[in-house]
Write a protein that holds these residues in place. Sequence first.
Motif, PDB file in Angstrom:
ATOM      1  N   LEU A  14       1.178  -0.911  -0.136  1.00 40.37           N
ATOM      2  CA  LEU A  14      -0.004  -0.009   0.071  1.00 40.37           C
ATOM      3  C   LEU A  14       1.152   1.494   0.288  1.00 40.37           C
ATOM      4  CD1 LEU A  14      -2.398   1.743   0.110  1.00 40.37           C
ATOM      5  CD2 LEU A  14      -2.664   1.175   2.656  1.00 40.37           C
ATOM      6  N   LEU A  15       2.104   1.254   0.833  1.00 34.56           N
ATOM      7  CA  LEU A  15       2.881   2.410   0.972  1.00 34.56           C
ATOM      8  C   LEU A  15       3.766   2.403   0.004  1.00 34.56           C
ATOM      9  CD1 LEU A  15       4.181   1.842   4.228  1.00 34.56           C
ATOM     10  CD2 LEU A  15       2.965   4.330   3.673  1.00 34.56           C
ATOM     11  N   THR A  18       1.225   3.626  -2.887  1.00 33.06           N
ATOM     12  CA  THR A  18       1.041   5.542  -2.977  1.00 33.06           C
ATOM     13  C   THR A  18       2.163   6.194  -2.962  1.00 33.06           C
ATOM     14  OG1 THR A  18      -0.495   4.950  -0.632  1.00 33.06           O
ATOM     15  CG2 THR A  18       1.012   6.845  -0.561  1.00 33.06           C
ATOM     16  N   TRP A  19       3.242   5.909  -2.830  1.00 42.92           N
ATOM     17  CA  TRP A  19       4.108   6.506  -3.644  1.00 42.92           C
ATOM     18  C   TRP A  19       4.352   7.489  -5.405  1.00 42.92           C
ATOM     19  CZ3 TRP A  19       8.845   6.846  -6.069  1.00 42.92           C
ATOM     20  CH2 TRP A  19       9.747   5.157  -6.442  1.00 42.92           C
ATOM     21  N   ILE A  22       2.129   9.048  -6.437  1.00 44.25           N
ATOM     22  CA  ILE A  22       2.666  10.781  -6.092  1.00 44.25           C
ATOM     23  C   ILE A  22       3.405  11.146  -7.327  1.00 44.25           C
ATOM     24  CG2 ILE A  22       4.120  12.404  -4.659  1.00 44.25           C
ATOM     25  CD1 ILE A  22       3.038  10.385  -2.188  1.00 44.25           C
ATOM     26  N   ALA A 216       6.771   7.811   3.112  1.00 44.10           N
ATOM     27  CA  ALA A 216       6.159   5.958   2.565  1.00 44.10           C
ATOM     28  C   ALA A 216       7.476   5.426   2.046  1.00 44.10           C
ATOM     29  CB  ALA A 216       5.147   6.513   1.667  1.00 44.10           C
ATOM     30  N   SER A 243       0.444  -4.888  -4.684  1.00 42.81           N
ATOM     31  CA  SER A 243       0.273  -3.677  -4.820  1.00 42.81           C
ATOM     32  C   SER A 243      -0.096  -2.439  -6.915  1.00 42.81           C
ATOM     33  CB  SER A 243       1.285  -2.742  -4.699  1.00 42.81           C
ATOM     34  OG  SER A 243       2.700  -2.890  -5.752  1.00 42.81           O
ATOM     35  N   PHE A 246      -3.862  -1.479  -5.057  1.00 41.41           N
ATOM     36  CA  PHE A 246      -4.075  -0.345  -4.652  1.00 41.41           C
ATOM     37  C   PHE A 246      -3.076   0.840  -5.217  1.00 41.41           C
ATOM     38  CE2 PHE A 246      -2.412  -2.842  -0.999  1.00 41.41           C
ATOM     39  CZ  PHE A 246      -3.922  -2.906  -0.391  1.00 41.41           C
ATOM     40  N   ILE A 250      -5.825   3.627  -6.863  1.00 38.42           N
ATOM     41  CA  ILE A 250      -5.646   5.333  -6.558  1.00 38.42           C
ATOM     42  C   ILE A 250      -5.585   5.803  -7.923  1.00 38.42           C
ATOM     43  CG2 ILE A 250      -3.021   6.202  -6.512  1.00 38.42           C
ATOM     44  CD1 ILE A 250      -2.580   5.279  -4.048  1.00 38.42           C
TER      45      ILE A 250
END
Length: 282
Positions: A14-15, A18-19, A22, A216, A243, A246, A250
């Motif tokens: 998940l982390l 996320t990055w 970004i 993250a 991932s 996720f 996202i």
Amino acid sequence: MSTIVFLAVLAAALLHATWNAIVKNGVDKRTSMGAVVLGHVPFAALALPFVPWPAPESLPYLMTGILLHVGYQLFLMQSYRKGDLTQVYPIARGSAPLIVALFSVLVLGVRLEPMELLAIAIIGAGIISLSLVRRADGQRNANAAVLALVTGMFIASYSLVDGLGARLAGTSLGFYSWLAIGNGAVMLAFLGITSPRTLSLIPTKGKAVFVIGGGASFAAYALVTWAFTQAPIALVTALRETSIVFALLIGVFFLKERLDLGKVLSTMTTLLGAAVLRYSKQ
């Protein structure tokens, strides 16, 4: 794979997604990637007083890992310039567990159970199938797919090197903290030579990415490096690449990328592989 290792790797997944989102969502991919990599350094420096030094025999792995991480980051950055998160991320991450599993079994002599091999194959197939997705304009994006595949080769390489190095080091967090600092130093030098303007933008436009993305990313790989010392590297690498689920969510809900039946089927296949891996051997 124990429950705690399984959950730790899922948290890392998940982390990680996320990055990556970004970086993909940043207007300037080089600034975003530089901010994430340099953002590792403060967290690594904070960890060092509380961990032992890595054993000397792990140092060749540490040096090699630093170079492989830089190569991965440069190719990932270029991939995101060419393709969507929901295409680039799956190919890069999906090819890695298949390469790692093949190398582990054939070269390192790691013994994996048939159900574990099946789980890795299902996860890899589900993720790589997303290479068939089209761009928003309906055209296939071959350039992004090739760059993402090269990125996947770097991921497989650093996963093997880091996993073996962390085991030899006797301290997974100590090993990764020094790797993160070395990686940051190389990235700083690279940007200073090739793009000084990027460095000047990180304290301003890249500040949020530096803190959030860097934090993250550091936490994600610290968990993965620890997991490498607790379970076979091939299994950790395969589970980490869930991932994609996720990243898909996202990409669709936050980056407004297109969702189609192919992406849904690929995601379900990936989740099936994760379930098989979890219950294959306790």
